[in-house]
Design a protein around this motif. Sequence first.
Motif, PDB file in Angstrom:
ATOM      1  N   ALA A  49     -42.341  14.779  38.119  1.00  0.00           N
ATOM      2  CA  ALA A  49     -41.809  16.144  38.175  1.00  0.00           C
ATOM      3  C   ALA A  49     -40.796  16.362  39.291  1.00  0.00           C
ATOM      4  O   ALA A  49     -40.684  17.435  39.843  1.00  0.00           O
ATOM      5  N   LYS A  50     -40.052  15.321  39.649  1.00  0.00           N
ATOM      6  CA  LYS A  50     -39.024  15.459  40.674  1.00  0.00           C
ATOM      7  C   LYS A  50     -37.655  15.255  40.035  1.00  0.00           C
ATOM      8  O   LYS A  50     -37.507  14.495  39.091  1.00  0.00           O
ATOM      9  N   LYS A  51     -36.671  15.893  40.570  1.00  0.00           N
ATOM     10  CA  LYS A  51     -35.311  15.718  40.079  1.00  0.00           C
ATOM     11  C   LYS A  51     -34.410  15.320  41.231  1.00  0.00           C
ATOM     12  O   LYS A  51     -34.426  15.940  42.283  1.00  0.00           O
ATOM     13  N   ALA A  52     -33.623  14.292  41.002  1.00  0.00           N
ATOM     14  CA  ALA A  52     -32.672  13.867  42.025  1.00  0.00           C
ATOM     15  C   ALA A  52     -31.393  14.683  41.902  1.00  0.00           C
ATOM     16  O   ALA A  52     -31.120  15.288  40.880  1.00  0.00           O
ATOM     17  N   GLY A  53     -30.605  14.652  42.954  1.00  0.00           N
ATOM     18  CA  GLY A  53     -29.315  15.346  42.918  1.00  0.00           C
ATOM     19  C   GLY A  53     -29.405  16.748  43.486  1.00  0.00           C
ATOM     20  O   GLY A  53     -30.483  17.316  43.601  1.00  0.00           O
ATOM     21  N   ARG A  54     -28.284  17.312  43.793  1.00  0.00           N
ATOM     22  CA  ARG A  54     -28.285  18.625  44.427  1.00  0.00           C
ATOM     23  C   ARG A  54     -27.914  19.719  43.436  1.00  0.00           C
ATOM     24  O   ARG A  54     -27.436  19.447  42.341  1.00  0.00           O
ATOM     25  N   ALA A  55     -28.139  20.956  43.838  1.00  0.00           N
ATOM     26  CA  ALA A  55     -27.861  22.098  42.976  1.00  0.00           C
ATOM     27  C   ALA A  55     -26.380  22.158  42.626  1.00  0.00           C
ATOM     28  O   ALA A  55     -25.525  21.686  43.370  1.00  0.00           O
ATOM     29  N   ALA A  56     -26.092  22.797  41.487  1.00  0.00           N
ATOM     30  CA  ALA A  56     -24.783  22.639  40.884  1.00  0.00           C
ATOM     31  C   ALA A  56     -23.758  23.691  41.271  1.00  0.00           C
ATOM     32  O   ALA A  56     -22.574  23.381  41.302  1.00  0.00           O
ATOM     33  N   THR A  57     -24.159  24.933  41.504  1.00  0.00           N
ATOM     34  CA  THR A  57     -23.170  25.994  41.688  1.00  0.00           C
ATOM     35  C   THR A  57     -23.346  26.696  43.019  1.00  0.00           C
ATOM     36  O   THR A  57     -24.349  26.545  43.701  1.00  0.00           O
ATOM     37  N   GLU A  58     -22.358  27.491  43.357  1.00  0.00           N
ATOM     38  CA  GLU A  58     -22.436  28.303  44.569  1.00  0.00           C
ATOM     39  C   GLU A  58     -22.908  29.715  44.211  1.00  0.00           C
ATOM     40  O   GLU A  58     -23.132  30.039  43.060  1.00  0.00           O
ATOM     41  N   GLY A  59     -23.016  30.559  45.251  1.00  0.00           N
ATOM     42  CA  GLY A  59     -23.509  31.913  45.029  1.00  0.00           C
ATOM     43  C   GLY A  59     -24.673  32.197  45.934  1.00  0.00           C
ATOM     44  O   GLY A  59     -24.745  31.690  47.055  1.00  0.00           O
ATOM     45  N   MET A  60     -25.636  32.973  45.441  1.00  0.00           N
ATOM     46  CA  MET A  60     -26.796  33.269  46.278  1.00  0.00           C
ATOM     47  C   MET A  60     -27.988  33.732  45.452  1.00  0.00           C
ATOM     48  O   MET A  60     -27.838  34.261  44.344  1.00  0.00           O
ATOM     49  N   VAL A  61     -29.166  33.492  46.004  1.00  0.00           N
ATOM     50  CA  VAL A  61     -30.419  34.064  45.491  1.00  0.00           C
ATOM     51  C   VAL A  61     -30.814  35.165  46.470  1.00  0.00           C
ATOM     52  O   VAL A  61     -30.765  34.973  47.685  1.00  0.00           O
ATOM     53  N   ALA A  62     -31.176  36.321  45.936  1.00  0.00           N
ATOM     54  CA  ALA A  62     -31.530  37.461  46.798  1.00  0.00           C
ATOM     55  C   ALA A  62     -32.770  38.147  46.240  1.00  0.00           C
ATOM     56  O   ALA A  62     -33.096  38.033  45.057  1.00  0.00           O
ATOM     57  N   SER A  63     -33.471  38.871  47.112  1.00  0.00           N
ATOM     58  CA  SER A  63     -34.662  39.601  46.692  1.00  0.00           C
ATOM     59  C   SER A  63     -34.542  41.067  47.079  1.00  0.00           C
ATOM     60  O   SER A  63     -33.855  41.412  48.048  1.00  0.00           O
ATOM     61  N   PHE A  64     -35.250  41.914  46.323  1.00  0.00           N
ATOM     62  CA  PHE A  64     -35.220  43.360  46.545  1.00  0.00           C
ATOM     63  C   PHE A  64     -36.624  43.889  46.301  1.00  0.00           C
ATOM     64  O   PHE A  64     -37.206  43.660  45.238  1.00  0.00           O
ATOM     65  N   ILE A  65     -37.168  44.600  47.291  1.00  0.00           N
ATOM     66  CA  ILE A  65     -38.534  45.118  47.225  1.00  0.00           C
ATOM     67  C   ILE A  65     -38.488  46.633  47.356  1.00  0.00           C
ATOM     68  O   ILE A  65     -37.792  47.171  48.233  1.00  0.00           O
TER      69      ILE A  65
END
Length: 311
Positions: A49-65
């Motif tokens: 269950a592991k994947k090699a290589g790095r993430a593909a795109t730029e941008g951001m992950v954000a949270s809102f509570i």
Amino acid sequence: MAVTAAQINELRKSTGAGMLDCKKALEETGGEFEKAVDFLRTKGLAAAAKKAGRAATEGMVASFISDDLKSGVLLEVNSETDFVAKNDTFQAFVANIGQHILATSPADVEAMLAQAFSGDASKTVQTYLNESISIIGENIQIRRFAKRDVDGDGLIGSYIHAGGKIGVLVQIASPAVTAANKDVLQAFVRDVAMHSAAAAPAFVCRDQVPTDVLDREKDVYRAKAKESGKPDAIIEKIIDGQINKYYAEICLIEQAFVKDTDKTIQQVAKECGTAAGGNVSITSFERFVLGEGLQKKESDFAAEVAAAAGL
């Protein structure tokens, strides 16, 4: 059978195994991807269950509570470059979309794009997105979001790592939130979210692990035990022990807490419950990695794979 450079490339990036090993695995399994992964794992050439290589795109992950801690949103928005991801206009766009989701609870991204934008009802979210693309001068994609709402007692919290590279949203059931226990509960939720960002659990507990996932693991462990020459009489006992270790790797409540590895997350939850005045349990979590599942172009990489594999 003949395998292609593209198949070898995909298997290599998913397992981290060598290109020639990937070629052999595909040939041995008739080109079936999942069987090839298991073949490599059986030989000890790929991690589960592991994947090699790095993430593909730029941008951001954000949270809102929400202010009452009863609702939460985890959102990923992609841009073409990291430079734009750090732009104030882009970050304001992400914040506005997150607040829109928090207020309107759309079913999915497609449904949201057709909604009237909560920040300006004269335009749709799609129109607001198009306007933002024109202003920023770079393509923007609202890729995905998850929204959680607490029904009854409990709360939601989050953790964002490395300025938006990884985000986690955690929901717990707990005693009613009061002035006396609010800080304890919020600290626990944040710790669990931070832990999940680092440890990447797949499920909350054993009951959530699908039977087919367990059966696949058992098949791999059984094949490895037979390859090592273990007698049939003890192979099933070995499998049981390996499955328990597997649960401890993938189930959040059984993982060793990253801030104190002498405790499991379950034990930390019990301690929190004692301090908060009642039972505390983790009901769900969402974990987004920026660009997960997407890939950037790799210049001439397919040619390198083909040359190394003799294709």
